[in-house]
Design a protein around this motif. Structure first.
Motif, short mmCIF file in Angstrom:
data_model
loop_
_atom_site.label_atom_id
_atom_site.label_comp_id
_atom_site.label_asym_id
_atom_site.label_seq_id
_atom_site.Cartn_x
_atom_site.Cartn_y
_atom_site.Cartn_z
N LEU A 168 34.32 50.03 47.54
CA LEU A 168 34.25 49.66 48.96
C LEU A 168 35.63 49.85 49.56
O LEU A 168 36.63 49.88 48.86
CB LEU A 168 33.86 48.19 49.10
CG LEU A 168 32.47 47.80 48.60
CD1 LEU A 168 32.32 46.29 48.64
CD2 LEU A 168 31.41 48.46 49.47
N THR A 169 35.65 49.99 50.90
CA THR A 169 36.95 50.03 51.55
C THR A 169 37.44 48.59 51.67
O THR A 169 36.76 47.74 52.25
CB THR A 169 36.82 50.64 52.96
OG1 THR A 169 36.04 51.83 52.83
CG2 THR A 169 38.17 50.94 53.56
N GLN A 174 42.50 42.07 50.95
CA GLN A 174 42.20 42.68 49.65
C GLN A 174 43.19 43.79 49.33
O GLN A 174 43.60 43.96 48.18
CB GLN A 174 40.78 43.25 49.64
CG GLN A 174 39.69 42.18 49.58
CD GLN A 174 38.31 42.81 49.75
OE1 GLN A 174 38.09 43.61 50.66
NE2 GLN A 174 37.36 42.44 48.90
N GLY A 197 33.05 34.52 48.05
CA GLY A 197 32.64 35.66 48.86
C GLY A 197 33.79 36.39 49.52
O GLY A 197 33.59 37.25 50.39
N SER A 198 35.02 36.09 49.10
CA SER A 198 36.17 36.74 49.75
C SER A 198 36.44 38.13 49.17
O SER A 198 37.31 38.84 49.64
CB SER A 198 37.42 35.87 49.60
OG SER A 198 37.70 35.66 48.24
N GLY A 199 35.71 38.47 48.14
CA GLY A 199 35.89 39.81 47.57
C GLY A 199 36.88 39.85 46.42
O GLY A 199 37.50 40.88 46.15
N LYS A 200 37.00 38.74 45.69
CA LYS A 200 37.88 38.71 44.51
C LYS A 200 37.40 39.72 43.48
O LYS A 200 38.18 40.50 42.94
CB LYS A 200 37.84 37.31 43.85
CG LYS A 200 38.38 36.20 44.69
CD LYS A 200 38.35 34.87 43.92
CE LYS A 200 36.96 34.30 43.76
NZ LYS A 200 36.29 33.93 45.02
N THR A 201 36.09 39.65 43.21
CA THR A 201 35.54 40.52 42.18
C THR A 201 35.79 41.98 42.54
O THR A 201 36.16 42.79 41.68
CB THR A 201 34.03 40.25 42.03
OG1 THR A 201 33.83 38.84 42.00
CG2 THR A 201 33.49 40.88 40.77
N GLU A 202 35.62 42.27 43.81
CA GLU A 202 35.85 43.62 44.29
C GLU A 202 37.28 44.07 43.98
O GLU A 202 37.51 45.20 43.53
CB GLU A 202 35.63 43.61 45.81
CG GLU A 202 35.31 44.94 46.39
CD GLU A 202 34.14 45.60 45.70
OE1 GLU A 202 33.11 44.94 45.49
OE2 GLU A 202 34.28 46.79 45.37
N ARG A 234 27.09 44.17 37.73
CA ARG A 234 28.00 44.72 38.71
C ARG A 234 29.10 45.53 38.06
O ARG A 234 29.44 46.62 38.51
CB ARG A 234 28.58 43.56 39.52
CG ARG A 234 29.31 44.00 40.74
CD ARG A 234 29.45 42.80 41.64
NE ARG A 234 30.46 43.02 42.66
CZ ARG A 234 31.01 42.04 43.36
NH1 ARG A 234 30.64 40.78 43.12
NH2 ARG A 234 31.91 42.28 44.28
N ALA A 351 34.76 38.37 52.75
CA ALA A 351 34.79 39.82 52.99
C ALA A 351 33.50 40.23 53.69
O ALA A 351 32.53 39.49 53.70
CB ALA A 351 34.89 40.56 51.66
P1 ADP Z 1 33.99 36.84 45.31
O1 ADP Z 1 34.19 37.41 43.95
O2 ADP Z 1 35.26 36.40 45.94
O3 ADP Z 1 32.92 35.80 45.42
P2 ADP Z 1 32.78 39.39 45.88
O4 ADP Z 1 33.71 40.40 45.38
O5 ADP Z 1 31.57 39.08 45.07
O6 ADP Z 1 33.53 38.05 46.24
O7 ADP Z 1 32.33 39.83 47.34
C1 ADP Z 1 31.40 39.08 48.11
C2 ADP Z 1 30.49 40.03 48.86
O8 ADP Z 1 31.24 40.77 49.82
C3 ADP Z 1 29.83 41.06 47.97
O9 ADP Z 1 28.53 41.30 48.44
C4 ADP Z 1 30.70 42.28 48.12
O10 ADP Z 1 29.99 43.46 47.89
C5 ADP Z 1 31.15 42.16 49.56
N1 ADP Z 1 32.46 42.75 49.77
C6 ADP Z 1 33.58 42.52 49.07
N2 ADP Z 1 34.61 43.23 49.56
C7 ADP Z 1 34.14 43.92 50.61
C8 ADP Z 1 34.69 44.85 51.54
N3 ADP Z 1 35.97 45.18 51.47
N4 ADP Z 1 33.89 45.37 52.46
C9 ADP Z 1 32.59 45.03 52.53
N5 ADP Z 1 32.00 44.18 51.71
C10 ADP Z 1 32.75 43.62 50.75
#
Ligand code: ADP
Ligand code: ZN
Length: 700
Positions: A168-169, A174, A197-202, A234, A351
């Protein structure tokens, strides 16, 4: 290798060697047989093992045993042969229906083998799926319907490799995070502290990809893989790699296969639970600890290690980075960040534009929670369901009702072997002790006064029933350790819920772990109060963690989430801190308080536990330890106790504990190093079971 031990042969592990010995030549014996030609563990692996033994004051042999897969521990070679059973040509022609009439077990086995085809099924796997298969097999062998042969254990197969999905962008936060992570390939501990949901995993997915592209391995530690199938899926999809999995749901041979692939470096992605921290890695590049705050990283018996802490130690030994992720980081990690030891990476917003959930209290004094659910919560459930959302009702307990209390005399049904209250399990009409496992039939009359008694309180089953009555046409799914005991059950339920196949979910902590349910918009927390008055210095931290984690399941996509918390104490300052300041504020206050009161992470703890059939033996043993320490104690150390353990009796044994609180870790450890052998020599030690728990997480 195999060595003579008395009249038997035992498995021994060589940790080092020498050309001389202080033992007389007559005492030294030859080994019988060498099992593995080359060493199983490298010097780096042994370094972690020695560290663990030293830090947790636990015998090195037991640490090695914890580090090795069961098959190796029991003397199998690294590449063992695997007993395999397959159907024969004659067997394949048999009519299952006819056989089933006479010998259903044989038919079941034969059918499974026919389905498996020529490659057959490993004996281990059969034992798991058809526990008594060997009896049926004997008969089938005689008839010539099946055959058995040995094959060399196959190697881990990454051929399932799938096309990796695109990254993802990343948003600005992030991007800053990933830039920090990319700043070095050498040792560094990075705490990714980001709201749910902040996109840590991403972020760490992208960092993992870098490392894998450099040809190195990534080790991911996760709380409980059975509970987080979404994480594994994932990782697999995004990185396009079949991970080598190491967790309790595998057969021994599967675990050995994954272990071997990690050791050789063939598996570029290794994902496991706690004990996977000891897995040898041929070519390590990064360690990731997902949900760093999770208690399952600390082993609570035997070798009481923290896999999270060892991950940091190991990364340092290997000079590679370690990433720790959490929406609710522990005070230990936050303090390290403040002290500048670890990098603190914050992701303050969700995110992909999702809003943070709103949080509100429901005062259960003004609007009582009849059968667990108050009117305002009931109304909210109604309106969220009408808007097409899913609802999660969270309860921090399991069973139908926590206890059986007599309304006439106040007597509570207790366990006869422990000092604990029994839990009511309505469906099986039983009382069960969740500490020692004792079970008996549910009482209908009070054991004390003889009046009729009925279960009180709200367990998940009771809540489920209340909700069924109020929302008869909705699908209600209960998720707790009772409803998901069957293997794979949790995965099926989660899958079903993710697809939107449940309107209301009722469950315990299991539901708070990292799941992503796109349609979920309301979280109701029905019994939040126990944690407000907890005696453990960690109660506020824990309570905030479980509320924030479960709240984080709400509104993860376009619709905003709402969190309603039922409490009889809405004025308690904990609530305003949490609701206005979030976890960060709770953490700030907790850290301030711990500093003032000298609790961890500002001091270090070690807990010495003892258990004995006689109360006095348990206490006396700890008195000895205390006297021993008294001769050596300085101003950096406080010795608290001995006292009865919070549960003073368990499974017929009296339990006591002695708490050591040290402001200097090195002094504390050097004392423990002297104390252990001294206590082992103590005559009283034979009457007790005792242990040392370094950095305990369950105190009271
Ligand atoms: P966390 O690990 O902090 O709970 P995730 O990485 O699972 O967060 O991300 C939460 C949701 O947001 C997921 O559905 C993910 O695909 C989405 N997401 C994360 N980063 C982005 C991004 N940069 N742009 C769009 N969606 C994103
Ligand atoms: Zn009990």
């Amino acid at each position: 290798m195999l060595v003579p031990f008395g009249r038997r042969r035992q498995l021994g592990l060589v940790l080092g060697h020498s050309n001389e010995s202080s033992l007389p030549a007559g005492k030294i014996r030859r080994c019988n047989e060498i099992v593995d030609e080359s060493p199983l563990l490298t010097a780096a692996d042994l370094r972690l093992i020695r560290f663990t033994s030293d830090y947790y004051h636990h015998p090195v042999g037991e640490v090695v045993a914890a580090a090795l897969p069961a098959l190796l521990r029991h003397g199998k070679a690294l590449h063992p042969t695997v007993e395999t059973i397959a159907v024969s040509d004659v067997g394949e022609l048999q009519d299952i229906e006819t056989l089933a009439g006479r010998a259903p077990k044989q038919a079941e086995l034969l059918e499974a083998l026919i389905d498996a085809g020529g490659t057959g099924i490993e004996a281990d796997r059969l034992t798991e799926e058809l526990p008594n298969w060997r009896r049926a097999a004997t008969a089938l062998f005689k008839k010539g319907y099946i055959t058995r042969f040995d094959v060399r254990a196959s190697d881990f197969d990454e051929s399932l490799t799938i096309a990796a999905a695109d990254d993802l962008t990343l948003n600005d936060d992030q991007q800053r995070a990933i830039a920090t992570l990319r700043s070095s390939n050498a040792f560094g501990a990075y705490l990714i502290d980001g709201v749910t949901g902040s996109g840590k995993t991403e972020v760490y997915l992208q960092r993992m990809r870098d490392i894998i592209d450099q040809g190195k391995q990534v080790l991911v530690l996760a709380p409980e893989i059975g509970l987080t199938p979404q994480l594994v899926a994932r990782l697999r999809n995004r990185l396009g790699i079949e991970p080598a999995l190491l967790h309790s749901g595998l057969t021994d041979i599967e675990r050995l296969r994954a272990w071997r692939a990690a050791r050789s470096g063939a598996a570029r992605l290794v994902v496991g639970t706690r004990s996977a921290i000891f897995t040898p890695l041929g070519n390590p590049g990064l360690i990731v600890v997902d949900e760093e705050h999770d208690h399952s990283f600390k082993q609570q018996e035997g070798l009481r290690y923290s896999a999270r802490d060892l991950a940091i130690v190991r990364a340092k030994h290997l000079d590679i980075p370690v990433i720790l992720g959490s929406a609710t980081p522990t005070m230990e990690m936050l303090k390290h960040c403040r002290d500048g030891n670890y990098m603190h990476i914050r992701l303050p917003v969700r995110a992909g534009g999702a809003q943070p959930p709103s949080m509100r209290l429901i005062d259960t004094i003004r609007t009582p929670a009849t059968n667990g659910i108050s009117q305002p919560l009931s109304d909210a459930i109604e309106s969220h369901l009408q808007a097409g959302g899913q609802v999660l009702i969270f309860l921090n307990r399991r069973g139908f009702a926590p206890t059986l209390i007599c309304a006439s005399c106040g007597h509570v049904a207790g366990c006869e072997r422990c000092d604990s209250r029994l839990t009511v399990h309505a469906r099986s009409q039983q009382l069960r002790c969740h500490h020692c496992g004792a079970t008996r039939v549910l009482d209908t009359r009070c054991a004390e006064c003889g009046e009729a008694v009925k279960p009180l309180g709200e367990g998940t089953q009771r809540l489920e029933e209340t909700l069924r009555t109020r929302f008869p046409d909705k699908t209600i799914t209960r998720v707790d350790s009772d409803s998901t005991q069957k293997k794979g059950a949790i995965r099926d339920v989660l899958e079903q819920v993710t697809q939107g196949g449940a309107d209301i979910l009722v469950g315990t902590q299991m539901l708070s772990k990292g799941h992503h349910f796109p349609k979920l918009t309301l979280v109701g927390i029905v019994n939040a109060d126990q944690g407000l008055f907890g005696t453990d210095f960690r109660s506020a931290e824990r309570m905030a963690q479980s509320i924030v984690q479960v709240a984080g399941r709400a509104g993860r996509e376009s619709r905003r989430g709402e969190v309603l918390i039922q409490t009889a104490f809405p004025e308690h300052p904990f609530w305003s801190t949490l609701i206005e300041g979030g976890y960060e504020k709770v953490a700030d206050e907790a850290l301030r308080e711990r500093e003032a009161t000298r609790w961890p992470p500002f001091t270090r703890l070690a807990l010495i536990r003892s258990a004995a059939h006689r109360h006095n033996d348990a206490l006396e043993f700890l008195e000895v330890a205390k006297r021993y320490l008294a001769q050596r104690v300085d101003e950096t150390l406080r010795v608290l106790g001995p006292v009865d353990a919070p549960m003073a009796r368990k499974a017929g044994r009296y339990r006591a504990q002695l708490l050591l609180q040290g402001s200097d870790r090195h002094i504390l450890h050097s004392l423990l190093r002297e104390l252990r052998p001294a206590l082992e020599r103590e005559p009283g030690a034979r009457k007790v079971r005792w242990s040392i728990d370094v950095d305990p997480i369950e105190l009271f």
